[in-house]
Scaffold this motif. Structure first.
Motif, short mmCIF file in Angstrom:
data_model
loop_
_atom_site.label_atom_id
_atom_site.label_comp_id
_atom_site.label_asym_id
_atom_site.label_seq_id
_atom_site.Cartn_x
_atom_site.Cartn_y
_atom_site.Cartn_z
N CYS A 1 0.81 -1.21 0.00
CA CYS A 1 0.00 0.00 0.00
C CYS A 1 0.84 1.26 0.00
O CYS A 1 0.34 2.32 -0.33
CB CYS A 1 -0.91 0.01 1.22
SG CYS A 1 -0.02 0.27 2.75
N TYR B 1 -0.65 4.48 6.54
CA TYR B 1 -0.94 3.10 6.93
C TYR B 1 -0.13 2.70 8.15
O TYR B 1 1.08 2.92 8.21
CB TYR B 1 -0.63 2.14 5.79
CG TYR B 1 -1.62 2.23 4.66
CD1 TYR B 1 -2.70 1.36 4.58
CD2 TYR B 1 -1.48 3.19 3.66
CE1 TYR B 1 -3.61 1.44 3.55
CE2 TYR B 1 -2.39 3.28 2.62
CZ TYR B 1 -3.45 2.40 2.57
OH TYR B 1 -4.35 2.48 1.54
N PHE C 1 -7.90 -0.42 10.05
CA PHE C 1 -6.87 0.56 9.74
C PHE C 1 -6.57 1.50 10.91
O PHE C 1 -5.73 2.40 10.78
CB PHE C 1 -7.26 1.39 8.52
CG PHE C 1 -7.16 0.64 7.21
CD1 PHE C 1 -5.93 0.25 6.72
CD2 PHE C 1 -8.29 0.34 6.49
CE1 PHE C 1 -5.83 -0.44 5.52
CE2 PHE C 1 -8.21 -0.35 5.28
CZ PHE C 1 -6.97 -0.73 4.80
N ARG D 1 -8.78 0.85 0.23
CA ARG D 1 -7.64 1.63 0.76
C ARG D 1 -8.20 2.83 1.52
O ARG D 1 -8.06 3.98 1.11
CB ARG D 1 -6.75 2.08 -0.39
CG ARG D 1 -6.11 0.93 -1.15
CD ARG D 1 -5.42 1.42 -2.41
NE ARG D 1 -4.78 0.32 -3.09
CZ ARG D 1 -3.54 -0.12 -2.82
NH1 ARG D 1 -2.83 0.47 -1.90
NH2 ARG D 1 -3.04 -1.15 -3.47
#
Length: 535
Positions: A18, A28, A336, A299
């Motif tokens: 990512c 992230y 996340f 994402r």
């Protein structure tokens, strides 16, 4: 800093990691690894040839049916309507009678038990090439279930959930016979909504009786003419329908591609509405937590960053991710480590991880107050039956630990462990697997049309129930088997299923991957794994 590695898919580059620069790395908190191996050229060519041959034979059989050489079982227009515009598109008719019917036995199989880790299947046969089925009355027992969305194993007929739902059924009955705004609003409905809001960490929530309608009937209440909807190209049909019903302008960005999304956002801000160039009344981004055909995870940190940068609104569909992701099952936002307040509209369903039915919308209180009076699903739909409400409340309290046990937490951990193990083993065997390493939706590529039905039949012969998917649910050359992993699966069940998949894979020559993965030693997946992955 790790560099970007990628595998192409549908004409654009999909990164496996990512982060490719310092800015993204800061977004992230943990590695984000997804795999979309490119279709081998020979396989792609043979797949197109297979569909070509089927099409040629289809036209030949249509010619034979026209001349009464072969009997046609498909429904026809009545004689007095022969000059009407056809009710169905010609290609849809052609595809149904010449391609779909060949493998129709792979779908709509009737089961006669709880869809848990195993289920019982009613046998059926066809003497007219799947146009009709006969049921001899036999049952196939204890088929390992790799198809149901029973992520946390709450689809069961024993235990606290089943007991609570049974008691409520005896006390209140099943039907509500009214909408929430009339006589169908019970205290249990309001308790459910407070529980959902508490679980998600938001101000308020609202429950609906059908997951599909939660999207298709609420998006039109949130956007309309003069609004712009930016939709991921692989969004679920309910999101697509809701966007179309809203009357908004719709623009589609490439799947999980932040460059594509930012380009559309920038153009929307710079150019405004077509012809008038007035600013859009509202820009709404539609995404899913886990994409049910790809096994990929949104994402979300990057989407939120873009949404803030361009002052757009974010609608997040967590149908498959709620309960299935995050250390405490709170979905992709928790996965996340993000703040739920950064998502304007949180949507999810109770049909997967909670073993029930229906869906919810959650967010700020003023959002829910608005939907109470503007959502067609809230105003006109019958209230959610109380046995279903009780199933959701009981399972959600179990996940949250409010039942005084650690059963919910252990199921979340077991699902994560099963997912990592199953995906790794399939890759080691040489199959092409799509999606994120942490996604319990595991698509395994079949490609060729003949192998769709063959894989499902061969697996069932060996007492493994799987879901196979082809066109139009997927691109025409990307047929696949889709496995759904559950916390109810034991390691012995998964090992048995993996052995059978490998055997059938060898039989049908499905091990297409050119990336060799060395077998790794098993290690326990405990409650610290989420923290370890941050390093």
């Amino acid at each position: 800093m790790p560099g970007q590695t990628g595998e192409t898919h549908r004409g654009y580059q999909r990164p496996r990691l990512c982060y490719t620069n310092h800015a993204q790395y800061l977004i992230y908190a943990r590695p984000f690894i997804e795999s979309f191996e490119e279709t081998p050229m020979l396989v792609a060519v043979l797949t197109y040839m297979g569909y070509g041959i089927l099409t040629i034979f289809g036209y030949l059989r249509d010619f034979m049916r026209e001349w009464k050489i072969e009997k046609c079982h498909i429904a026809r227009e009545r004689e007095e309507q022969k000059d009407f515009v056809p009710l169905y598109q010609d290609f849809e008719n052609f595809y149904t009678r010449n391609l779909y019917m060949r493998i129709r036995d792979s779908w709509n199989r009737p089961i006669c038990s709880v869809p848990g880790a195993t289920f019982d299947l009613v046998e059926r046969s066809s003497n007219d090439y799947n146009w009709t089925f006969e049921y001899p009355g036999r049952v196939v027992k204890d088929v390992i279930n790799l198809g149901s969305y029973n992520y946390l194993g709450f689809a069961e007929n024993t235990g606290a959930c089943a007991t609570a739902a049974g008691e409520v059924t005896v006390k209140f009955g099943v039907g509500m016979a009214s909408t929430r705004q009339e006589m169908g609003n019970l205290d249990r409905h309001e308790e459910l909504e407070k529980l959902v809001a508490s679980f998600l960490g938001v101000e308020s929530a609202m429950a609906f009786g059908m997951g599909f309608a939660t999207n298709s009937m609420n998006i039109p209440a949130l956007a309309g003419k003069g609004c712009l909807i930016l939709s991921d190209e692989l969004n679920h049909a309910s999101l697509v329908l809701g966007a179309r019903l809203s009357g908004s302008t719709i623009r589609v960005f490439k799947h999980n591609n932040m460059q594509s999304l930012e380009r559309l956002l920038r153009d929307a801000i710079v150019h405004g509405q077509p012809r008038t160039h007035r600013p859009w009344k509202k820009i709404l981004i539609l995404v899913e937590g886990i994409y049910s055909m790809e096994g990929s995870i949104i994402r979300l940190p990057e989407v939120i960053a873009l949404k803030k940068k361009y002052k757009a609104y974010l609608y997040l569909d967590e149908a498959h991710s709620i309960g299935a992701l995050g250390p405490y099952g709170r979905g992709v936002v928790e996965y996340f480590g993000l703040d739920s307040k950064d998502v304007d509209v949180m949507m999810g369903t109770f049909t997967k991880s909670f073993g029930a039915a229906g869906g919810y919308i959650a967010g700020r209180k003023d959002l829910i107050d608005y939907l109470l009076t503007h959502s067609h699903s809230a105003i006109y739909a019958t209230s959610m039956p109380l046995p279903v409400v009780e199933q959701i409340i009981t399972s959600m309290k179990c996940i949250m630990g409010k039942d005084g046990t650690t059963i919910g937490r252990s199921r979340i951990q077991r699902l994560a462990e099963n997912t990592v193990y199953f995906r790794r083993r399939l890759r080691e065997m040489g199959f092409i697997i799509y999606g994120n390493n942490d996604s319990p939706v595991v698509p395994m590529m079949l490609y060729m049309p003949a192998k769709i039905g063959a894989f499902g039949r061969e697996m069932l012969k060996r007492n493994i129930g799987v879901v196979v998917v082809g066109f139009p649910a997927t691109p025409i050359i990307e047929s696949r088997a889709r496995f759904c992993i559950s916390a109810a699966h034991t390691k012995e069940m998964l090992d048995r299923a993996l052995d059978v998949i490998s055997e059938v894979g060898d039989l049908l020559q499905l091990k297409y991957s050119r990336h060799k993965v060395l077998p790794s030693l098993d290690r326990p997946f405990d409650e610290t794994t989420y923290e370890e992955n941050k390093e």
